[in-house]
Scaffold this motif. Structure first.
Motif, PDB file in Angstrom:
ATOM      1  N   GLU A  82     -50.026   9.541  -9.766  1.00  0.00           N
ATOM      2  CA  GLU A  82     -50.574  10.637  -8.973  1.00  0.00           C
ATOM      3  C   GLU A  82     -49.525  11.702  -8.688  1.00  0.00           C
ATOM      4  OE1 GLU A  82     -54.016   8.714  -6.191  1.00  0.00           O
ATOM      5  OE2 GLU A  82     -51.985   8.723  -5.412  1.00  0.00           O
ATOM      6  N   THR A  83     -50.020  12.902  -8.435  1.00  0.00           N
ATOM      7  CA  THR A  83     -49.161  14.015  -8.053  1.00  0.00           C
ATOM      8  C   THR A  83     -49.606  14.515  -6.688  1.00  0.00           C
ATOM      9  OG1 THR A  83     -49.013  14.678 -10.370  1.00  0.00           O
ATOM     10  CG2 THR A  83     -48.383  16.319  -8.724  1.00  0.00           C
ATOM     11  N   LEU A  84     -48.654  14.627  -5.754  1.00  0.00           N
ATOM     12  CA  LEU A  84     -48.958  15.231  -4.462  1.00  0.00           C
ATOM     13  C   LEU A  84     -49.171  16.721  -4.681  1.00  0.00           C
ATOM     14  CD1 LEU A  84     -49.195  15.078  -1.356  1.00  0.00           C
ATOM     15  CD2 LEU A  84     -46.725  15.472  -1.263  1.00  0.00           C
ATOM     16  N   PHE A  85     -50.349  17.214  -4.270  1.00  0.00           N
ATOM     17  CA  PHE A  85     -50.708  18.609  -4.469  1.00  0.00           C
ATOM     18  C   PHE A  85     -50.542  19.431  -3.191  1.00  0.00           C
ATOM     19  CE2 PHE A  85     -53.970  21.980  -4.490  1.00  0.00           C
ATOM     20  CZ  PHE A  85     -53.548  22.700  -5.606  1.00  0.00           C
ATOM     21  N   PHE A  86     -50.879  18.823  -2.042  1.00  0.00           N
ATOM     22  CA  PHE A  86     -50.874  19.558  -0.778  1.00  0.00           C
ATOM     23  C   PHE A  86     -50.727  18.569   0.364  1.00  0.00           C
ATOM     24  CE2 PHE A  86     -53.221  21.279   2.901  1.00  0.00           C
ATOM     25  CZ  PHE A  86     -52.569  22.487   3.069  1.00  0.00           C
ATOM     26  N   GLN A  87     -50.115  19.047   1.458  1.00  0.00           N
ATOM     27  CA  GLN A  87     -49.965  18.227   2.653  1.00  0.00           C
ATOM     28  C   GLN A  87     -49.956  19.141   3.868  1.00  0.00           C
ATOM     29  OE1 GLN A  87     -46.522  15.705   2.533  1.00  0.00           O
ATOM     30  NE2 GLN A  87     -46.733  15.062   4.658  1.00  0.00           N
TER      31      GLN A  87
ATOM     32  N   PHE B 295     -53.866  14.390  -3.276  1.00  0.00           N
ATOM     33  CA  PHE B 295     -53.228  13.967  -4.519  1.00  0.00           C
ATOM     34  C   PHE B 295     -54.151  14.241  -5.701  1.00  0.00           C
ATOM     35  CE2 PHE B 295     -51.383  11.206  -1.295  1.00  0.00           C
ATOM     36  CZ  PHE B 295     -50.040  11.169  -1.651  1.00  0.00           C
ATOM     37  N   TYR B 296     -53.562  14.546  -6.845  1.00  0.00           N
ATOM     38  CA  TYR B 296     -54.312  14.607  -8.094  1.00  0.00           C
ATOM     39  C   TYR B 296     -54.090  13.301  -8.832  1.00  0.00           C
ATOM     40  CZ  TYR B 296     -55.752  15.642 -12.810  1.00  0.00           C
ATOM     41  OH  TYR B 296     -56.365  15.593 -14.039  1.00  0.00           O
TER      42      TYR B 296
ATOM     43  N   LEU C 240     -57.854  12.028  -1.269  1.00  0.00           N
ATOM     44  CA  LEU C 240     -57.527  12.553   0.049  1.00  0.00           C
ATOM     45  C   LEU C 240     -57.051  11.393   0.915  1.00  0.00           C
ATOM     46  CD1 LEU C 240     -59.712  14.411  -1.264  1.00  0.00           C
ATOM     47  CD2 LEU C 240     -60.512  14.883   1.030  1.00  0.00           C
ATOM     48  N   VAL C 241     -55.873  11.535   1.504  1.00  0.00           N
ATOM     49  CA  VAL C 241     -55.338  10.519   2.419  1.00  0.00           C
ATOM     50  C   VAL C 241     -55.183  11.199   3.769  1.00  0.00           C
ATOM     51  CG1 VAL C 241     -53.454   8.934   2.903  1.00  0.00           C
ATOM     52  CG2 VAL C 241     -54.128   9.374   0.535  1.00  0.00           C
TER      53      VAL C 241
END
Length: 143
Positions: A9-14, A21-22, A30-31
């Motif tokens: 996975e790639t973290l996209f936004f936080q 994550f993608y 979504l976490v």
């Protein structure tokens, strides 16, 4: 069935609402953070989800509610009245797997969103991440 690793996975936004994550297996994960987030943070979070869905042609969402606080009434109304219709129309969102939170009030909040959501997005609720991933991965393979 061998599922792709979360390590891919790639973290996209936080932000204060959580992390987006993608997952290259074909979905957005979504976490959610455990603290109650302001409406503006929730809206920014979901706008980034939509941006990621559009840029990757992903039509599936896995929402890991974990210890998330229940959504406010205003957030529920915005989600069902604004964001979900746009996700269906713009990103052609099809599936949303929800890993249930522990709080019974949270589950009621989730049920309110699911029951008020417009037709076109198929929701399925799970008690574990593995079950949700298997369901979404099956939906990916069947498309």
């Amino acid at each position: 069935m061998l599922l792709p690793s979360r390590a891919q996975e790639t973290l996209f936004f936080q932000n204060a609402a959580g992390k987006v994550f993608y997952q290259p297996a074909g979905f957005v994960r979504l976490v959610w953070a455990p603290e109650r987030a302001a409406l503006e943070a929730i809206q920014a979070f979901y706008e980034q989800v939509l941006t990621l869905m559009l840029s990757t042609a992903t039509r599936k969402i896995l929402s890991d509610h974990g210890q998330r606080a229940p959504l406010s009434g205003a957030a529920q109304e915005w989600l069902t009245g604004q964001w979900i219709p746009r996700a269906i129309n713009q990103a052609r969102a099809q599936y949303c797997a929800i890993v249930e939170g522990a709080d019974p009030m949270h589950r009621l909040s989730t049920q309110s969103v699911v029951s008020a959501a417009p037709a076109g997005l198929i929701f399925q609720r799970f008690s574990t991440m593995d079950e949700a991933e298997k369901w979404l991965y099956g939906a990916v393979l069947s498309r």
